[in-house]
Design an enzyme around this catalytic site. Structure first.
Site, mmCIF file in Angstrom:
data_model
loop_
_atom_site.group_PDB
_atom_site.id
_atom_site.type_symbol
_atom_site.label_atom_id
_atom_site.label_comp_id
_atom_site.label_asym_id
_atom_site.label_seq_id
_atom_site.Cartn_x
_atom_site.Cartn_y
_atom_site.Cartn_z
ATOM 1 C CG ASP A 20 106.485 65.197 36.585
ATOM 2 O OD1 ASP A 20 106.873 66.279 36.126
ATOM 3 O OD2 ASP A 20 105.273 64.918 36.763
HETATM 4 C C1 GLC Z 1 102.728 66.753 35.390
HETATM 5 C C2 GLC Z 1 103.748 67.838 35.688
HETATM 6 C C3 GLC Z 1 103.983 68.051 37.150
HETATM 7 C C4 GLC Z 1 102.678 67.834 37.902
HETATM 8 C C5 GLC Z 1 102.322 66.372 37.786
HETATM 9 C C6 GLC Z 1 100.995 66.040 38.490
HETATM 10 O O1 GLC Z 1 103.165 65.957 34.341
HETATM 11 O O2 GLC Z 1 105.016 67.733 35.051
HETATM 12 O O3 GLC Z 1 104.499 69.380 37.313
HETATM 13 O O4 GLC Z 1 102.833 68.196 39.265
HETATM 14 O O5 GLC Z 1 102.258 65.934 36.436
HETATM 15 O O6 GLC Z 1 99.944 66.679 37.831
#
Ligand code: GLC
Length: 747
Positions: A284
């Protein structure tokens, strides 16, 4: 000289593969592996590390990003913005980098792209996986038409805490049901052929245990025993992998002291070794370097080392891999084999998606965005997602002679808010609100409108007089309440879950008119309704229903459609009751009917010792699986095919359901089990099946389920999946708390 020999060997391999009859004998996956190997040997260490990097594209994208692509130092971008930008970068990657490896472009297409569907917690309440699959298919068609190859969805974190803002994005508290939706969404996003231009790779997130955040605070610590991890939090991910999900996203949280993005147990032992996952894992956003803040890594270099060793293939946005992996290899701390494995996982998905054959995204010949079919499906899914929680005296649907209707509340005409969290491509101007839907009706009714409040958090009562006036000249009040979109979703946990702003005062004011008062609640989570439930004659819980919120809600309130939604997450009576969920254990001192809140005198003696609160009814406000209809359903004749079965038998469970009311409607019959005693305490209910079907008034239907020993299995503390003989109960009914039951013995 060596390089020349290698290159010659590779060229020969390509020639050999492309034309020999060996190719015919090799199946697609073998061919892909051969191609991957033939590229890998050509790649420099720097190019390999480049494949492991995902960067975001900022608005004023600098040439430096293009240079990085040219140098083969980027493997992926998220949020490409538009097709032109996406193709411009792709042309650089395939035409100007040394090896021409295509990029993969990702985006959060969580519950729709331009056609926005209900938030996943709402979609789940439809108990209609086929409809959810179709919605994901539409989302994939719309997103891929604008150059998206990969969505960071489905979010399949189990959560039992509505304070957590991200309950909005999941499918609720049950692992079995969430697993079914995980499969449906993978099939929707990926379609039948990953090489199809409309296919987008799915991404199961957030691996693992993220939804168990302590106190419902996002990103918070999770402490989950292995048996609970395997029985509750992992099954949806296992289902996603089994359905062919191509990527997994490692989570932010530390799991039992090990951050999920540095956790070999989940990422290698379970995901790779037990489940044989062969797609790739992306961290993430910044989750790798956040392991420093977690206090799990000293610096970026250690974070990179622990993440690559644990099994994170691609790094989202942070650049610890780009900055440190080569140095770790050169100083002997890191074996290039781990980098090769990560590169192969990524190239495998790129090949499967057809990015090598078709790197440039073409605009489809016909429009696929916001088509009439897309909108009709969005309307249907929004309709089936709404849950009727209360309907005193059948005040709904509206009946003659009622023809003057007050439309009041901050969410009656809030096109952006009704789209909910994670709807970055939804546009308010394309979002049809309840007010607009009623005003567009050519019927003999008058719809009078007053917002009452400017937003869900508006504390001012200056709009109340106008609301009272509108209510005064109406025969029924439709009051649209809830949360703005921004009050749920990532980083939006709440400690108090009542209606924000002055909404409860508005309810009091309108209740004082004595007119029938219908509350329609648009929210991203279960709210605490204890203080308002008795003031509302009817409650329709619409979640954040998306683009077609208006037509769907209007259909339901006016009786064109009949509510069929059922909750997939328990509603607490108070924040102090959290966590409250249906598949809890019994404890040695379970509460009972007598534990329903404070009583005069000595509140303990008459009710005995139990796991309850002196000052609160022990039951949830509304249980898992609950939802009313305009009709009524009667259950009878629960029959089991045997009262004893062996491990390889199938138990047939039959029940009769009758529509005993006046409306044709859908019912979702649910099947639960309970293992009465085992080597580990087991939940008092476990959902193991459901069937949704329509019945005409007066019509009956025999509903049949089949159970095998595999349905009764659970993981023990040693991580072993086992089935133990003994007594079991079967429950079948309209919710987890409204069932008929019978027993059987498993030999
Ligand atoms: C965010 C979220 C994740 C998302 C990613 C890209 O922090 O936790 O679910 O897909 O970043 O936006």
């Amino acid at each position: 000289m060596t390089q020349k020999i290698i290159s010659l060997a590779i060229i020969l391999t390509f020639v050999f593969l492309s034309c020999s009859d060996l190719r015919k004998k090799m199946d697609e996956s073998q061919l892909i592996e051969a191609k991957i190997d033939s590229i890998l040997v050509l790649m420099t260490l720097e190019e390999k590390i480049g494949q492991l990097q995902q960067l975001q594209i900022k608005k004023n994208m600098h040439d430096s990003v293009c240079d990085l692509v040219r140098q083969g130092k980027v493997g992926s971008f998220l949020n490409p913005g538009n097709l032109e930008t996406r193709n411009r970068l792709q042309k650089i990657a395939i035409g100007e980098s040394r090896l021409g490896i295509p990029l993969i472009f990702g985006r959060d297409v969580i519950h729709g792209y331009r056609t926005v569907f209900p938030i996943p917690l709402g979609q789940a309440a439809s108990w209609n996986p086929e409809l959810v699959r179709k919605a994901a298919r539409i989302a994939a068609m719309e997103a891929s038409s604008e150059g998206i190859d990969w969505t960071f969805a489905p979010m399949i974190d189990i959560s039992r805490d509505p304070r957590w803002g991200r309950v909005a994005e999941g499918c609720g508290e049950d692992p079995y049901l969430t697993g079914i939706y995980a499969k449906a969404m993978v099939h929707g996003f990926q379609g039948n052929d990953l090489k199809d231009p409309s296919a987008i790779a799915s991404c199961g997130k957030h691996f693992a245990g993220y939804g168990d955040a302590e106190g419902g605070k996002d990103y918070n610590t999770t402490l989950i025993p292995e048996s609970e991890l395997r029985n509750i939090y992992l099954p949806p991910f296992k289902a996603l992998v089994g359905a062919g999900g191509q990527t997994i996203m490692s989570a932010f949280n530390d799991l039992n002291g090990i951050p999920a993005s540095g956790n070999e147990f989940t990422l290698r032992r379970i995901l790779r070794n037990e489940w044989n996952f062969d797609g790739f894992v992306i961290s993430d956003w910044d989750a790798i370097i956040e392991m420093i803040m977690h206090g799990f890594c000293k610096d970026g270099s250690e974070a990179a080392l622990k993440a690559i060793k644990a099994g994170v293939d691609m790094e989202m946005v942070s650049t610890s891999y780009m900055n440190n992996l080569a140095g770790l290899v050169n100083n002997g701390e890191l074996n290039t084999g781990l980098i090769d494995d990560a590169v192969k996982n990524i190239l495998r998905v790129k090949y499967r998606l057809g990015l090598f054959d078709r790197p440039i995204a073409e605009v489809p010949c016909e429009n696929v965005i916001l088509t009439a079919d897309n909108l009709e499906l969005a309307r249907r899914l929004a309709t089936e997602s709404c849950v009727l929680l209360k309907n005193s005296n059948q005040v709904l649907p509206v009946k003659e002679p009622v023809n003057r209707i007050a439309i009041i509340g901050p969410l009656a005409d809030a096109p952006r808010e009704q789209l909910g969290a994670w709807s970055p491509d939804g546009r308010p101007e394309e979002s049809q609100t309840p007010l607009a839907a009623f005003q567009a009706l050519k019927d003999n009714r008058k719809y009078l409108y007053a917002p009452g409040l400017q937003s869900s958090r508006d504390k001012s009562t200056r709009g109340f007089a106008e609301a009272l006036k509108v209510a005064g000249s109406s025969q029924i009040i439709f009051l649209f309440l809830g949360e703005e979109a921004i009050l749920s979703g990532e980083n939006h946990s709440r400690a108090f879950l009542n209606l924000p702003g002055a909404q409860e005062q508005l309810i009091d004011l309108l209740a004082s008119t004595g007119k029938p008062l219908v509350g329609i609640i648009l929210a991203g989570r279960p709210l605490i309704l204890s203080d308002i439930e008795d003031k509302l004659d009817a409650i329709l819980y619409a979640w954040h229903p998306g683009t077609m919120a208006g037509p769907a809600i209007a259909d339901l309130l006016l009786g064109k459609s009949v509510p069929s939604g059922k909750l997939t997450i328990s509603f607490p009576r108070a924040e102090g009751q959290i966590p409250v969920y249906y598949n809890h254990r019994n404890t040695g001192r379970p509460p009972s009917e007598v534990h329903q809140g404070m009583i005069p005198g000595d509140p303990v003696n008459p009710v005995g010792h139990a796991a309850f609160y002196l000052d609160l009814d022990y039951r949830p406000m509304y249980p898992f699986g609950y939802g009313l209809s305009y009709t009524t359903f009667e259950y009878s004749g629960l029959k089991l095919s045997a009262d004893t079965i062996s491990m390889d038998d199938t138990l047939r469970v039959e029940i009769t359901v009758k529509n005993s009311g006046l409306y044709e409607a859908f019912e979702t019959t649910q099947l639960y089990i309970r293992d009465l005693y085992a080597s580990l305490t087991r939940p008092v209910r476990e959902l193991k099946g459901f069937q949704k079907f329509g019945l005409e008034p007066g019509e009956s239907r025999k509903v049949v389920f089949r159970l095998t020993a595999a349905d009764l299995a659970f993981y023990n503390y040693k991580g072993e999946l086992l089935v133990e003989s003994g007594d079991f109960r079967v429950f079948v009914g309209k919710s987890s708390a409204d069932v008929l039951e019978a027993g059987f013995y498993l030999k």
